[in-house]
Design a protein around this motif. Structure first.
Motif, PDB file in Angstrom:
ATOM      1  N   CYS A  25       1.302  -1.077   0.265  1.00  0.00           N
ATOM      2  CA  CYS A  25       0.289  -0.418   0.271  1.00  0.00           C
ATOM      3  C   CYS A  25       1.197   0.991  -0.178  1.00  0.00           C
ATOM      4  O   CYS A  25       0.835   2.252  -0.872  1.00  0.00           O
ATOM      5  CB  CYS A  25      -0.894  -0.137   0.813  1.00  0.00           C
ATOM      6  SG  CYS A  25      -2.486  -1.078   1.349  1.00  0.00           S
ATOM      7  N   TRP A  26       1.801   1.577   0.228  1.00  0.00           N
ATOM      8  CA  TRP A  26       2.983   2.674   1.096  1.00  0.00           C
ATOM      9  C   TRP A  26       3.365   2.650  -0.284  1.00  0.00           C
ATOM     10  O   TRP A  26       3.933   3.788  -1.382  1.00  0.00           O
ATOM     11  CB  TRP A  26       4.150   1.755   1.613  1.00  0.00           C
ATOM     12  CG  TRP A  26       4.985   3.350   1.364  1.00  0.00           C
ATOM     13  CD1 TRP A  26       6.527   3.270   1.460  1.00  0.00           C
ATOM     14  CD2 TRP A  26       4.961   4.962   2.050  1.00  0.00           C
ATOM     15  NE1 TRP A  26       6.743   4.348   1.539  1.00  0.00           N
ATOM     16  CE2 TRP A  26       6.135   4.972   1.785  1.00  0.00           C
ATOM     17  CE3 TRP A  26       3.568   5.699   2.643  1.00  0.00           C
ATOM     18  CZ2 TRP A  26       6.066   6.844   2.232  1.00  0.00           C
ATOM     19  CZ3 TRP A  26       4.206   7.291   3.011  1.00  0.00           C
ATOM     20  CH2 TRP A  26       5.517   6.989   2.898  1.00  0.00           C
ATOM     21  N   GLN A  27       3.886   1.277  -1.546  1.00  0.00           N
ATOM     22  CA  GLN A  27       4.068   2.258  -2.773  1.00  0.00           C
ATOM     23  C   GLN A  27       2.842   2.374  -3.940  1.00  0.00           C
ATOM     24  O   GLN A  27       3.423   3.171  -4.785  1.00  0.00           O
ATOM     25  CB  GLN A  27       4.554   0.344  -3.219  1.00  0.00           C
ATOM     26  CG  GLN A  27       5.681   0.262  -4.632  1.00  0.00           C
ATOM     27  CD  GLN A  27       5.793  -0.865  -4.794  1.00  0.00           C
ATOM     28  OE1 GLN A  27       5.471  -1.969  -4.640  1.00  0.00           O
ATOM     29  NE2 GLN A  27       6.551  -1.530  -5.478  1.00  0.00           N
ATOM     30  N   THR A  30       3.398   6.068  -2.610  1.00  0.00           N
ATOM     31  CA  THR A  30       4.251   7.037  -3.097  1.00  0.00           C
ATOM     32  C   THR A  30       4.585   7.482  -4.541  1.00  0.00           C
ATOM     33  O   THR A  30       4.922   8.185  -4.976  1.00  0.00           O
ATOM     34  CB  THR A  30       5.022   5.974  -2.621  1.00  0.00           C
ATOM     35  OG1 THR A  30       5.311   4.909  -3.390  1.00  0.00           O
ATOM     36  CG2 THR A  30       5.403   6.764  -1.032  1.00  0.00           C
ATOM     37  N   SER A  38       8.821   4.793  -3.953  1.00  0.00           N
ATOM     38  CA  SER A  38       9.745   4.086  -2.570  1.00  0.00           C
ATOM     39  C   SER A  38      10.650   3.304  -3.585  1.00  0.00           C
ATOM     40  O   SER A  38      10.429   2.557  -4.179  1.00  0.00           O
ATOM     41  CB  SER A  38       9.096   3.111  -1.953  1.00  0.00           C
ATOM     42  OG  SER A  38       9.444   2.529  -1.281  1.00  0.00           O
ATOM     43  N   SER A  41      10.598  -0.887  -1.733  1.00  0.00           N
ATOM     44  CA  SER A  41       9.400  -1.725  -0.927  1.00  0.00           C
ATOM     45  C   SER A  41      10.010  -2.779  -2.680  1.00  0.00           C
ATOM     46  O   SER A  41       9.376  -3.698  -1.564  1.00  0.00           O
ATOM     47  CB  SER A  41       8.414  -0.310  -1.487  1.00  0.00           C
ATOM     48  OG  SER A  41       8.439   0.083  -2.416  1.00  0.00           O
TER      49      SER A  41
END
Length: 159
Positions: A25-27, A30, A38, A41
């Motif tokens: 989800c972070w990837q 970003t 990222s 990631s």
């Protein structure tokens, strides 16, 4: 002992899966929201998936939740089924020893001194997954053999 190994393995695989979901989800965040993907990631997810697959497959094997072709084994007379089960476990142990333990040790030794590009992780940690899963597979295989003998003994006493 089996319950402890099962609980630890289940906890580690579930925890790793949760971490992987958050990192994925972070990837996405970003990349599409911040327009600055990222750098770590993708590599982290790749290596985590390898660990998850190796340890998770050993856990599934231990719980007998893996794919198995049992149609032919069910057609064999009961008195020969112990032999068939032991033969299958012997083949599994041979694979474990040759590929996961021996091959994993060679891969681990070859990776010493190498470092991953984005994370900077020593690559031997990645190949350690082969050895760890090999030990888990071997543990579960020995337990399966013990279970087959206990089941065979119980069936013999019933007759």
């Amino acid at each position: 002992m089996r319950e402890i190994i099962d609980r630890v393995t289940a906890f580690l695989t579930c925890s790793l899966m949760i971490v992987m979901v958050f990192i994925a989800c972070w990837q996405v965040f970003t990349r599409f929201v911040l327009s600055a993907p990222s750098t770590i990631s993708e590599e982290f997810l790749r290596y985590s998936l390898i660990w998850l697959t190796m340890v998770g497959s050993a856990y599934a094997y231990g719980k007998k939740k893996h794919l198995a072709v049992v149609f032919a084994a069910r057609k064999i007379p009961v008195k020969y089924q112990l032999f068939v089960h032991l033969l299958v476990e012997a083949i599994v142990i041979l694979f474990i020893v040759v590929v996961l333990l021996f091959g994993g040790t060679k891969a681990y030794q070859n990776a010493i001194g190498q470092v991953s590009s984005a994370i900077g992780m020593p690559m031997e940690y990645l190949y350690l997954s082969l050895i760890v899963s090999g030990v888990l597979f071997l543990f579960y295989s020995i337990l399966h053999i013990k279970d087959y003998f206990v089941k065979h003994k119980q069936m013999s006493q019933m007759n």
